[in-house]
Design a protein around this motif. Structure first.
Motif, PDB file in Angstrom:
ATOM      1  N   VAL A 225     -44.096  73.446 -52.234  1.00 48.94           N
ATOM      2  CA  VAL A 225     -43.839  74.516 -51.084  1.00 48.94           C
ATOM      3  C   VAL A 225     -43.676  75.869 -51.923  1.00 48.94           C
ATOM      4  CG1 VAL A 225     -42.223  74.861 -49.298  1.00 48.94           C
ATOM      5  CG2 VAL A 225     -43.254  72.592 -49.530  1.00 48.94           C
ATOM      6  N   HIS A 226     -42.624  76.024 -52.630  1.00 49.17           N
ATOM      7  CA  HIS A 226     -42.492  77.242 -53.167  1.00 49.17           C
ATOM      8  C   HIS A 226     -43.930  77.948 -53.815  1.00 49.17           C
ATOM      9  CE1 HIS A 226     -38.152  77.897 -52.622  1.00 49.17           C
ATOM     10  NE2 HIS A 226     -38.133  76.610 -52.880  1.00 49.17           N
ATOM     11  N   ASP A 227     -44.473  77.075 -54.546  1.00 50.20           N
ATOM     12  CA  ASP A 227     -45.865  77.685 -55.048  1.00 50.20           C
ATOM     13  C   ASP A 227     -46.871  78.073 -54.042  1.00 50.20           C
ATOM     14  OD1 ASP A 227     -45.076  77.542 -57.812  1.00 50.20           O
ATOM     15  OD2 ASP A 227     -46.188  75.521 -57.912  1.00 50.20           O
ATOM     16  N   LEU A 228     -46.924  77.077 -52.941  1.00 49.11           N
ATOM     17  CA  LEU A 228     -47.842  77.398 -51.922  1.00 49.11           C
ATOM     18  C   LEU A 228     -47.497  78.961 -50.980  1.00 49.11           C
ATOM     19  CD1 LEU A 228     -48.365  73.983 -50.278  1.00 49.11           C
ATOM     20  CD2 LEU A 228     -50.129  75.507 -51.546  1.00 49.11           C
TER      21      LEU A 228
ATOM     22  N   TRP B 283     -48.154  84.343 -49.478  1.00 45.39           N
ATOM     23  CA  TRP B 283     -47.594  85.761 -49.141  1.00 45.39           C
ATOM     24  C   TRP B 283     -47.046  86.357 -50.477  1.00 45.39           C
ATOM     25  CZ3 TRP B 283     -45.704  81.162 -46.625  1.00 45.39           C
ATOM     26  CH2 TRP B 283     -46.365  81.110 -45.162  1.00 45.39           C
ATOM     27  N   PRO B 284     -48.127  86.718 -51.511  1.00 42.10           N
ATOM     28  CA  PRO B 284     -47.681  87.270 -52.708  1.00 42.10           C
ATOM     29  C   PRO B 284     -46.816  88.626 -52.519  1.00 42.10           C
ATOM     30  CG  PRO B 284     -50.164  87.834 -52.070  1.00 42.10           C
ATOM     31  CD  PRO B 284     -49.469  86.882 -51.294  1.00 42.10           C
ATOM     32  N   LEU B 285     -47.020  89.206 -51.456  1.00 42.68           N
ATOM     33  CA  LEU B 285     -46.221  90.788 -51.278  1.00 42.68           C
ATOM     34  C   LEU B 285     -44.941  90.491 -50.480  1.00 42.68           C
ATOM     35  CD1 LEU B 285     -49.297  93.028 -50.780  1.00 42.68           C
ATOM     36  CD2 LEU B 285     -48.093  92.569 -52.779  1.00 42.68           C
TER      37      LEU B 285
END
Length: 81
Positions: free
Chosen positions: A65-68, A73-75
């Motif tokens: 979940v954290h990776d997804l 939402w990279p920013l």
């Protein structure tokens, strides 16, 4: 108090007693010792295995979940950069 009563009433005392009985049995000292509470010992060992498996699965799901979220939402300000 029977083994089953002790198991239901005070799991800590039961586990300490069972550990003591198992140590004596492992050392070959039977004597006047009562027999270990095998049905409940077996149940507890199986329960520990299931609990560990559940913990690993839960941590893997949390990691995915954290990776997804990081990919989606990279920013995001909530993600460490």
């Amino acid at each position: 108090m029977t083994k089953a009563d002790l198991y239901d009433e005070d799991i800590l005392l039961w586990s300490e007693r069972q550990a003591d009985l198992l140590r004596h049995a492992a050392d070959g000292m039977q004597g006047n010792q009562e027999a270990p509470d095998w049905p409940n010992i077996i149940e507890e060992i199986e329960s520990v295995g299931r609990g560990e498996l559940h913990a690993v699965k839960s941590l893997l799901v949390q990691s995915l979940v954290h990776d997804l979220k990081a990919d989606a939402w990279p920013l995001s300000r909530e993600l460490p950069h």
